[in-house]
Write a protein that holds these residues in place. Structure first.
Motif, PDB file in Angstrom:
ATOM      1  N   ASN A 363       0.826  -1.208   0.000  1.00 52.52           N
ATOM      2  CA  ASN A 363       0.000   0.000   0.000  1.00 52.52           C
ATOM      3  C   ASN A 363       0.860   1.257   0.000  1.00 52.52           C
ATOM      4  OD1 ASN A 363      -3.095  -0.696   0.436  1.00 52.52           O
ATOM      5  ND2 ASN A 363      -1.916  -2.170   1.642  1.00 52.52           N
ATOM      6  N   LEU A 366       1.837   1.857  -3.526  1.00 47.70           N
ATOM      7  CA  LEU A 366       0.713   2.447  -4.259  1.00 47.70           C
ATOM      8  C   LEU A 366       0.558   3.927  -3.917  1.00 47.70           C
ATOM      9  CD1 LEU A 366      -1.998  -0.370  -3.933  1.00 47.70           C
ATOM     10  CD2 LEU A 366      -0.641   0.208  -5.949  1.00 47.70           C
ATOM     11  N   PHE A 370       0.735   7.108  -6.503  1.00 46.70           N
ATOM     12  CA  PHE A 370      -0.291   8.156  -6.626  1.00 46.70           C
ATOM     13  C   PHE A 370       0.338   9.542  -6.415  1.00 46.70           C
ATOM     14  CE2 PHE A 370      -3.516   4.773  -5.594  1.00 46.70           C
ATOM     15  CZ  PHE A 370      -4.155   4.857  -6.804  1.00 46.70           C
ATOM     16  N   ARG A 389     -11.313   8.215 -10.265  1.00 41.75           N
ATOM     17  CA  ARG A 389     -10.998   6.881  -9.731  1.00 41.75           C
ATOM     18  C   ARG A 389      -9.690   6.912  -8.936  1.00 41.75           C
ATOM     19  NH1 ARG A 389     -12.735   5.212 -14.894  1.00 41.75           N
ATOM     20  NH2 ARG A 389     -10.564   4.995 -15.573  1.00 41.75           N
ATOM     21  N   GLU A 390      -8.686   7.600  -9.484  1.00 42.74           N
ATOM     22  CA  GLU A 390      -7.417   7.694  -8.777  1.00 42.74           C
ATOM     23  C   GLU A 390      -7.583   8.422  -7.449  1.00 42.74           C
ATOM     24  OE1 GLU A 390      -4.564   9.528 -11.268  1.00 42.74           O
ATOM     25  OE2 GLU A 390      -4.374   7.816 -12.638  1.00 42.74           O
ATOM     26  N   LYS A 392     -10.256   8.499  -5.549  1.00 41.01           N
ATOM     27  CA  LYS A 392     -10.923   7.603  -4.587  1.00 41.01           C
ATOM     28  C   LYS A 392      -9.965   6.545  -4.066  1.00 41.01           C
ATOM     29  CE  LYS A 392     -15.639   8.117  -6.406  1.00 41.01           C
ATOM     30  NZ  LYS A 392     -16.795   7.425  -7.014  1.00 41.01           N
ATOM     31  N   GLU A 393      -9.180   5.966  -4.970  1.00 45.36           N
ATOM     32  CA  GLU A 393      -8.218   4.956  -4.535  1.00 45.36           C
ATOM     33  C   GLU A 393      -7.169   5.554  -3.609  1.00 45.36           C
ATOM     34  OE1 GLU A 393      -6.626   3.155  -7.994  1.00 45.36           O
ATOM     35  OE2 GLU A 393      -8.525   2.264  -8.648  1.00 45.36           O
ATOM     36  N   ARG A 394      -6.721   6.766  -3.933  1.00 46.27           N
ATOM     37  CA  ARG A 394      -5.723   7.434  -3.113  1.00 46.27           C
ATOM     38  C   ARG A 394      -6.276   7.734  -1.710  1.00 46.27           C
ATOM     39  NH1 ARG A 394      -3.944  12.770  -2.249  1.00 46.27           N
ATOM     40  NH2 ARG A 394      -1.676  12.956  -2.067  1.00 46.27           N
ATOM     41  N   LYS A 396      -8.630   6.071  -0.249  1.00 41.72           N
ATOM     42  CA  LYS A 396      -8.773   4.774   0.430  1.00 41.72           C
ATOM     43  C   LYS A 396      -7.448   4.339   1.040  1.00 41.72           C
ATOM     44  CE  LYS A 396     -10.141  -0.018  -0.468  1.00 41.72           C
ATOM     45  NZ  LYS A 396     -10.603  -0.970  -1.504  1.00 41.72           N
ATOM     46  N   ILE A 397      -6.351   4.498   0.277  1.00 44.52           N
ATOM     47  CA  ILE A 397      -5.041   4.100   0.783  1.00 44.52           C
ATOM     48  C   ILE A 397      -4.604   5.013   1.925  1.00 44.52           C
ATOM     49  CG2 ILE A 397      -2.606   3.911   0.165  1.00 44.52           C
ATOM     50  CD1 ILE A 397      -3.481   2.981  -2.588  1.00 44.52           C
TER      51      ILE A 397
END
Length: 587
Positions: A363, A366, A370, A389-390, A392-394, A396-397
């Motif tokens: 993680n 990742l 980002f 999307r990036e 949201k993923e960022r 989340k991480i």
């Protein structure tokens, strides 16, 4: 009424005798018998009548005596039977005649004798059944004194005892069947032949000869436990031998066909498999000694894999000096094997911790990816919802990293308390390792920022600002254009184009356009003043950029808090509002 009949009969008897005597007297008168002869004859008649009556009286007296004797005998026998049968004594009705009493006693005696016979017969049958069960179970029979007549309660207790024995026998038969099947199965699996008499009796075909005693059942359970222990020992031995054989196969670079051939031929009982594996291990040991250098090199490759798995630092790896030795002898091989065994054991103990650390590092990588994407000024040219999307993923991480750090910290503290030693990741305590990672990221971001600022200053010095002709690269402000948004009559969009030019190569030139959403009319200061002020270039800003702190962040939480404070200061200088895509990227 009966008394009247007897009285009538007695009166008629007397009347008949009187008539007979009167008839005799008439006959005697007709014959002319004298008085003396009449007296003699009358005395003879009297004598005959008295003799008959006396005989009848004697007979009746004897009958009475016999009846009384029978009554006495019956009462004696009844008393004995009542005592033997545990019954209440018979109460005689005093109003009965002797004959009635004798009849009642005789009937009662017959009934008691029959009951005694039935009890003895039932007792015999029950005792035979009990004897068979007691022999099978080696149990104690229900006690009834020999020669005594059982009472109803004793017979009932004996029946209950037989019932319990029958249930116990059924239970033991079921247990014995299960143990017998288990013993046979274990013997077949481990290749064990019956040795003791009990083992032979347990697996013989005639199961009825086996006594189902509690001691025998316990002995069978003990045999099962012994066989299970032996099976576990053989399985452990087999697995250990198989692991050693597999390691030697790999170190000696055996082909997969050879391995499959041996594994297919090894099938059998555990004893057979252990024996074959031991023979194969002995053969491989001979080959190992003949190919010592190759084996040690293969072990070194495996050591490097476990060093990586255990996150060993360079100092920890160099501590094993034998790794760098070229003296390929048995002693060196033993050192390598011991070190490999130690690493495998250490990895097995800390496997959960290593998996958690690997998850954090994944993680973390990742998150760094980002960050690099967020620093790219060309990311706004991407369409199709990629930025959203990036983002949201960022996010989340960003939420996951501090949780993982706290979770791993708890795991490590529990492990260290249990093992009594410290846990290191690449030669550092985990939280120190995390803090250094954040510090390295911060240093890298500051270095990149310095390079951008330095590059921008050099570009400004080399390229003076001039009025940009149509199609030129000089900086100029474009007229503001507004267009109505669908469904929002009061909303307009102001487009400001900011361009920069440089005398360097085409890869260093960049042009970006940002859309700002303005609600309603712009402020008066904006309407009266020409659009000559530039918007700050925020396309490359991320939460990790512009982060300044003299103290390194110990975790993501501290790092994020400081980054957010820095971003809040910079956001106050922004005069326009970004659209939804740009806002997702900034947040």
């Amino acid at each position: 009424m009966k008394n009247r009949k007897s009285e009538v009969l007695a009166f008629s008897l007397v009347s008949g005798i009187n008539k007979a005597i009167a008839r005799l007297v008439d006959i005697w008168d007709n014959i002319g018998i004298q008085e003396e002869q009449r007296v003699e004859r009358m005395e003879a008649v009297k004598k005959h009548i008295e003799l008959l009556m006396n005989e009848m009286i004697i007979e009746e007296e004897n009958l009475k005596l016999r009846i009384l004797k029978n009554i006495s005998a019956c009462r004696e026998e009844l008393d004995i039977l009542y005592h033997e049968l545990s019954l209440e004594p018979y109460q005689i009705d005093q109003s009965q005649t002797v004959l009635q009493l004798e009849k009642d006693l005789r009937i009662k005696l017959e009934n008691l004798v029959k009951e005694k016979t039935d009890r003895l017969k039932e007792l015999k049958s029950l005792q035979e059944e009990e004897k068979s069960l007691c022999i099978d179970l080696c149990a104690t029979p229900y006690y009834i004194p020999t020669g005594s007549i059982p009472s109803h309660q004793q017979l009932q207790d004996l029946k209950e005892h037989i019932k319990r024995l029958s249930l116990e026998r059924e239970s033991r038969v079921e247990v014995f069947s299960g143990l017998r099947q288990k013993i046979s199965q274990l013997m077949n699996e481990i290749g064990h032949n019956p040795e003791t008499t009990l083992e032979k009796d347990a697996v013989c075909d005639d199961a009825d000869t086996f006594l189902l005693t509690s001691e025998n059942i316990k002995a069978l359970k003990l045999i099962v436990c012994q066989l299970e222990v032996k099976k576990e020992t053989l399985i452990s031995t087999r697995d250990n031998l198989m692991e050693k054989v597999s390691n030697l196969w790999n170190r000696l670079e055996f082909s997969q066909e050879e391995k499959n051939h041996f594994e297919n031929n090894i099938k059998g009982s555990l004893s057979v498999e252990v024996r074959k594996l031991q023979n194969e291990l002995d053969r491989l040991d001979e080959l190992k000694r003949a190919n010592m250098e190759e084996v040690i090199e293969n072990i070194r490759h495996e050591l490097m894999e476990y060093w990586d798995k255990c996150t060993f630092s360079t100092e920890q790896r160099e501590a094993f000096a034998a790794f760098y030795s070229d003296d390929f002898k048995e002693e060196l091989l033993i050192k390598h094997e011991e070190e490999l065994a130690r690493l495998k054991n250490y990895y097995a103990q800390c496997k959960v911790l290593f998996e958690a650390v690997n998850k954090w590092e994944h993680n973390w990588q990742l998150f760094q990816d980002f960050e690099k994407k967020a620093s790219d000024p060309n990311r706004f040219s991407n369409r199709g919802g990629t930025l959203l999307r990036e983002s949201k993923e960022r996010a989340k991480i960003q939420k996951m990293l501090p949780k993982l750090e706290e979770e791993i910290k708890g795991y490590i503290e529990a492990w260290e308390a249990e093992q009594g030693t410290a846990f290191f990741v690449k030669g550092q305590r985990f939280m120190d390792y995390v803090a250094n990672q954040w510090e390295e990221l911060k240093t890298q971001k500051e270095k990149e920022k310095s390079q951008r600022l330095k590059k921008g200053d050099n570009s400004a010095l080399r390229t003076p600002p001039v009025k940009r002709p149509h199609g030129g690269n000089s900086i100029m402000n474009t007229p503001s254009k507004t267009r109505k948004l669908t469904g929002t009559p009061n909303a307009s969009v102001m487009r400001t184009t900011v361009s920069s030019t440089s005398s360097n190569s085409a890869g260093s030139n960049s042009m970006g356009s940002t859309f700002h959403s303005v609600t309603g009319k712009p402020p008066l200061s904006v309407q009266k003043t020409p659009h000559r002020s530039r918007l700050p270039d925020i396309s490359h800003l991320t939460p990790l950029q512009e982060f300044k702190s003299d103290k390194p962040a110990a975790s993501y939480t501290q790092f994020a808090v400081s980054s957010n404070k820095e971003l809040e200061k910079k956001s106050n200088n922004v005069e326009a509002i970004l659209n939804s895509t740009a806002k997702d990227v900034l947040h």
